[in-house]
Design a protein around this motif. Structure first.
Motif, PDB file in Angstrom:
ATOM      1  N   LYS A 125       8.676  -8.070  28.940  1.00 30.19           N
ATOM      2  CA  LYS A 125       8.415  -9.500  28.712  1.00 30.19           C
ATOM      3  C   LYS A 125       9.561 -10.161  27.931  1.00 30.19           C
ATOM      4  CE  LYS A 125       4.748 -12.736  27.829  1.00 30.19           C
ATOM      5  NZ  LYS A 125       3.628 -13.127  26.958  1.00 30.19           N
ATOM      6  N   SER A 126      10.136  -9.439  26.966  1.00 36.32           N
ATOM      7  CA  SER A 126      11.271 -10.021  26.230  1.00 36.32           C
ATOM      8  C   SER A 126      12.477 -10.169  27.145  1.00 36.32           C
ATOM      9  CB  SER A 126      11.712  -9.129  25.068  1.00 36.32           C
ATOM     10  OG  SER A 126      10.628  -8.598  24.408  1.00 36.32           O
ATOM     11  N   ALA A 127      12.670  -9.182  28.041  1.00 36.30           N
ATOM     12  CA  ALA A 127      13.876  -9.195  28.872  1.00 36.30           C
ATOM     13  C   ALA A 127      13.718 -10.094  30.087  1.00 36.30           C
ATOM     14  CB  ALA A 127      14.196  -7.779  29.333  1.00 36.30           C
ATOM     15  N   TYR A 128      12.497 -10.231  30.584  1.00 34.00           N
ATOM     16  CA  TYR A 128      12.261 -10.948  31.839  1.00 34.00           C
ATOM     17  C   TYR A 128      10.941 -11.716  31.784  1.00 34.00           C
ATOM     18  CZ  TYR A 128      12.454 -11.765  36.912  1.00 34.00           C
ATOM     19  OH  TYR A 128      12.519 -12.344  38.146  1.00 34.00           O
ATOM     20  N   PRO A 129      10.897 -12.791  30.986  1.00 36.18           N
ATOM     21  CA  PRO A 129       9.627 -13.525  30.819  1.00 36.18           C
ATOM     22  C   PRO A 129       9.156 -14.201  32.104  1.00 36.18           C
ATOM     23  CG  PRO A 129      11.437 -14.653  29.696  1.00 36.18           C
ATOM     24  CD  PRO A 129      11.973 -13.343  30.159  1.00 36.18           C
ATOM     25  N   GLU A 130      10.044 -14.261  33.128  1.00 41.86           N
ATOM     26  CA  GLU A 130       9.636 -14.820  34.426  1.00 41.86           C
ATOM     27  C   GLU A 130       8.612 -13.931  35.115  1.00 41.86           C
ATOM     28  OE1 GLU A 130      12.626 -14.349  33.334  1.00 41.86           O
ATOM     29  OE2 GLU A 130      13.534 -16.327  33.253  1.00 41.86           O
ATOM     30  N   GLY A 131       8.446 -12.705  34.661  1.00 41.00           N
ATOM     31  CA  GLY A 131       7.441 -11.826  35.235  1.00 41.00           C
ATOM     32  C   GLY A 131       6.038 -12.389  35.004  1.00 41.00           C
ATOM     33  N   ILE A 132       5.070 -11.842  35.746  1.00 45.44           N
ATOM     34  CA  ILE A 132       3.676 -12.257  35.596  1.00 45.44           C
ATOM     35  C   ILE A 132       2.970 -11.075  34.941  1.00 45.44           C
ATOM     36  CG2 ILE A 132       1.622 -13.048  36.809  1.00 45.44           C
ATOM     37  CD1 ILE A 132       3.517 -13.782  39.156  1.00 45.44           C
ATOM     38  N   PHE A 133       2.464 -11.296  33.740  1.00 51.44           N
ATOM     39  CA  PHE A 133       1.938 -10.192  32.940  1.00 51.44           C
ATOM     40  C   PHE A 133       0.414 -10.214  32.981  1.00 51.44           C
ATOM     41  CE2 PHE A 133       5.897  -8.544  31.337  1.00 51.44           C
ATOM     42  CZ  PHE A 133       6.757  -9.594  31.646  1.00 51.44           C
ATOM     43  N   ILE A 134      -0.154  -9.188  33.626  1.00 48.38           N
ATOM     44  CA  ILE A 134      -1.598  -9.146  33.890  1.00 48.38           C
ATOM     45  C   ILE A 134      -2.211  -7.948  33.165  1.00 48.38           C
ATOM     46  CG2 ILE A 134      -3.381  -8.958  35.677  1.00 48.38           C
ATOM     47  CD1 ILE A 134      -1.367 -10.140  37.669  1.00 48.38           C
ATOM     48  N   PHE A 135      -3.287  -8.213  32.437  1.00 52.97           N
ATOM     49  CA  PHE A 135      -3.984  -7.154  31.699  1.00 52.97           C
ATOM     50  C   PHE A 135      -5.325  -6.897  32.369  1.00 52.97           C
ATOM     51  CE2 PHE A 135      -5.996  -5.040  28.108  1.00 52.97           C
ATOM     52  CZ  PHE A 135      -4.925  -4.390  27.495  1.00 52.97           C
ATOM     53  N   ILE A 136      -5.567  -5.655  32.764  1.00 56.81           N
ATOM     54  CA  ILE A 136      -6.838  -5.297  33.407  1.00 56.81           C
ATOM     55  C   ILE A 136      -7.812  -4.809  32.329  1.00 56.81           C
ATOM     56  CG2 ILE A 136      -7.951  -3.864  35.169  1.00 56.81           C
ATOM     57  CD1 ILE A 136      -5.850  -5.531  36.452  1.00 56.81           C
ATOM     58  N   LEU A 137      -8.995  -5.397  32.318  1.00 55.66           N
ATOM     59  CA  LEU A 137     -10.005  -5.051  31.307  1.00 55.66           C
ATOM     60  C   LEU A 137     -11.218  -4.397  31.947  1.00 55.66           C
ATOM     61  CD1 LEU A 137      -9.861  -8.404  29.339  1.00 55.66           C
ATOM     62  CD2 LEU A 137      -9.462  -6.162  28.295  1.00 55.66           C
ATOM     63  N   PRO A 138     -11.865  -3.484  31.243  1.00 55.90           N
ATOM     64  CA  PRO A 138     -13.159  -2.969  31.736  1.00 55.90           C
ATOM     65  C   PRO A 138     -14.218  -4.053  31.500  1.00 55.90           C
ATOM     66  CG  PRO A 138     -12.725  -2.118  29.551  1.00 55.90           C
ATOM     67  CD  PRO A 138     -11.523  -2.942  29.922  1.00 55.90           C
ATOM     68  N   PRO A 139     -15.330  -4.014  32.251  1.00 56.78           N
ATOM     69  CA  PRO A 139     -16.365  -5.046  32.055  1.00 56.78           C
ATOM     70  C   PRO A 139     -16.942  -5.027  30.634  1.00 56.78           C
ATOM     71  CG  PRO A 139     -16.892  -3.635  33.935  1.00 56.78           C
ATOM     72  CD  PRO A 139     -15.670  -3.078  33.329  1.00 56.78           C
ATOM     73  N   SER A 140     -16.995  -3.848  30.019  1.00 58.33           N
ATOM     74  CA  SER A 140     -17.525  -3.738  28.652  1.00 58.33           C
ATOM     75  C   SER A 140     -17.083  -2.403  28.076  1.00 58.33           C
ATOM     76  CB  SER A 140     -19.063  -3.785  28.657  1.00 58.33           C
ATOM     77  OG  SER A 140     -19.555  -2.626  29.317  1.00 58.33           O
ATOM     78  N   MET A 141     -17.233  -2.236  26.761  1.00 61.98           N
ATOM     79  CA  MET A 141     -16.887  -0.954  26.150  1.00 61.98           C
ATOM     80  C   MET A 141     -17.864   0.131  26.605  1.00 61.98           C
ATOM     81  SD  MET A 141     -14.045  -1.354  24.707  1.00 61.98           S
ATOM     82  CE  MET A 141     -13.717   0.184  23.825  1.00 61.98           C
ATOM     83  N   GLU A 142     -19.122  -0.245  26.857  1.00 61.05           N
ATOM     84  CA  GLU A 142     -20.120   0.725  27.337  1.00 61.05           C
ATOM     85  C   GLU A 142     -19.680   1.285  28.691  1.00 61.05           C
ATOM     86  OE1 GLU A 142     -20.937  -2.392  26.124  1.00 61.05           O
ATOM     87  OE2 GLU A 142     -21.333  -1.386  24.212  1.00 61.05           O
ATOM     88  N   GLU A 143     -19.245   0.359  29.567  1.00 64.58           N
ATOM     89  CA  GLU A 143     -18.801   0.769  30.896  1.00 64.58           C
ATOM     90  C   GLU A 143     -17.542   1.637  30.797  1.00 64.58           C
ATOM     91  OE1 GLU A 143     -20.136   0.592  33.825  1.00 64.58           O
ATOM     92  OE2 GLU A 143     -18.393   1.160  35.040  1.00 64.58           O
ATOM     93  N   LEU A 144     -16.647   1.265  29.886  1.00 67.15           N
ATOM     94  CA  LEU A 144     -15.424   2.056  29.697  1.00 67.15           C
ATOM     95  C   LEU A 144     -15.788   3.476  29.257  1.00 67.15           C
ATOM     96  CD1 LEU A 144     -12.244   1.696  29.617  1.00 67.15           C
ATOM     97  CD2 LEU A 144     -12.508   1.568  27.144  1.00 67.15           C
ATOM     98  N   LYS A 145     -16.739   3.554  28.304  1.00 65.38           N
ATOM     99  CA  LYS A 145     -17.183   4.856  27.798  1.00 65.38           C
ATOM    100  C   LYS A 145     -17.777   5.692  28.928  1.00 65.38           C
ATOM    101  CE  LYS A 145     -20.086   6.707  24.103  1.00 65.38           C
ATOM    102  NZ  LYS A 145     -21.003   6.359  23.001  1.00 65.38           N
ATOM    103  N   SER A 146     -18.590   5.025  29.741  1.00 65.92           N
ATOM    104  CA  SER A 146     -19.234   5.749  30.827  1.00 65.92           C
ATOM    105  C   SER A 146     -18.202   6.206  31.864  1.00 65.92           C
ATOM    106  CB  SER A 146     -20.361   4.880  31.406  1.00 65.92           C
ATOM    107  OG  SER A 146     -20.276   4.798  32.787  1.00 65.92           O
ATOM    108  N   ARG A 147     -17.193   5.373  32.144  1.00 66.18           N
ATOM    109  CA  ARG A 147     -16.164   5.773  33.116  1.00 66.18           C
ATOM    110  C   ARG A 147     -15.363   6.968  32.600  1.00 66.18           C
ATOM    111  NH1 ARG A 147     -13.475  -0.044  35.033  1.00 66.18           N
ATOM    112  NH2 ARG A 147     -15.384  -0.923  35.919  1.00 66.18           N
ATOM    113  N   ILE A 148     -14.992   6.914  31.319  1.00 65.19           N
ATOM    114  CA  ILE A 148     -14.208   8.027  30.766  1.00 65.19           C
ATOM    115  C   ILE A 148     -15.058   9.301  30.712  1.00 65.19           C
ATOM    116  CG2 ILE A 148     -12.933   8.870  28.751  1.00 65.19           C
ATOM    117  CD1 ILE A 148     -12.091   6.005  28.147  1.00 65.19           C
TER     118      ILE A 148
END
Lengths: 207, 207
Positions: B118-141
């Motif tokens: 991001k510092s070198a190429y702010p023209e990029g599109i920076f997308i963060f993928i989130l789990p629906p909830s911490m419960e769901e994240l726990k269950s997936r792991i």
């Protein structure tokens, strides 16, 4: 001078402000967008007389001059302007009522009005509809059959001037095919709902 | 320190930088995105040894330490890092070659790497993928079956820390249903191609 609006954090819908030169087809694009999505379109208030075929509440809310001036005093317009002795304005309270319900709102509005709204409510999404080319714009305006060579020239010159304002908008959508332009605007709406600076408090509070 | 990249105006493709905590499902989302779109995914170079099943050019480009250090000197990485004695880096020349062809490029990368890009190429599109909830994240792991109670705790704590970095990204996409997350990312790609500040010179030059 427009006042900067206080943002009510309960506003969940998005305000889409759509402009473009005449002949770009913004009316057709907005109509298709409304048919295919749960979006509400804002209707302007005006002091001018209804033309044949115009319907109260569909084309405009027709109000008298006194009423309009009172509503200016009550700060009930997102923006307003006087054109050839008639007032035109975007009623504010209804727009925010719908936005607070979580529904998206379209304003199809001229460039001067859009820029006033941008100062007052930069959280809006400002979309400029463009014709595919000036040749296509000319052909669309000519095919309406209602222009003299002089009025065609005037309209094309006005369109040139207007297009230079596209750079003040957030997004530019070329209306080559209506369905394609509608899909692009739908994508813009979806993408804006994922923008971190808009959603981080509500979203990151979940975890 | 990363250098600010000189932007070559012939770069027509978009660089999508995708991160998210483990368990958010970013690998699955990226895979579906690649299957359904003409996007190229960048493959990292590393000095670590291949694990069983890992394929050269698919999982990583496996290079020796001397070669990696030479490429650092030649400024051939968009970003690189040393982790537990092994180097990992994103080859720059190939990414820009593909972008210049007008094709979009995905980098699926950890948060530290993404922030360097991001510092070198702010023209990029920076997308963060989130789990629906911490419960769901726990269950997936947990459902992966490979975690002890201690390692589960460590991973969940790491995920909490990572999620707080979402605010540094442009977009956040909750991965509830993979298809839905893919559609959102496709919308982001389409919308970004309509952003006036990116296209105005080329677009408005047409009229």
């Amino acid at each position: 001078m427009q006042k900067r609006l206080k943002i009510n954090m309960s506003v969940k819908g998005q305000l889409l402000v759509i402009s473009g030169p005449s002949g770009a087809g913004k009316g057709t694009v907005c109509k298709a967008l409304l048919q295919q999505n749960d979006i509400w379109i804002s209707v302007s208030a005006t002091t001018r007389s209804p033309r044949v075929g115009e319907v109260e509440g569909i084309n405009y809310f027709f109000v008298n001059r006194d009423e309009f001036l009172k509503r200016i005093d009550k700060d009930d317009f997102l923006e307003y302007a006087e054109v050839y002795g008639n007032f035109y304005g975007t009623p504010k309270s209804k727009v925010f009522e719908v936005l607070e319900q979580g529904r998206d709102v379209i304003l199809e509005i001229d460039i001067q009005g859009a820029l006033k709204i941008k100062s007052a409510y930069p959280e809006g999404i400002f979309i400029f509809i463009l014709p595919p080319s000036m040749e296509e714009l000319k052909s669309r305006i000519t095919n309406r059959g209602s222009e003299t060579p002089e009025s065609l020239k005037t309209r094309l010159e006005a369109a040139y001037d207007e297009i230079s304002f596209a750079s003040k908008y957030d997004y530019a959508v070329v209306n080559d095919e209506v369905e394609d332009a509608v899909k692009k605007i739908e994508s813009i709406i979806t993408a804006e709902k994922c923008r971190v600076f808009k959603i981080k408090d509500e979203l990151l509070g979940r975890y």
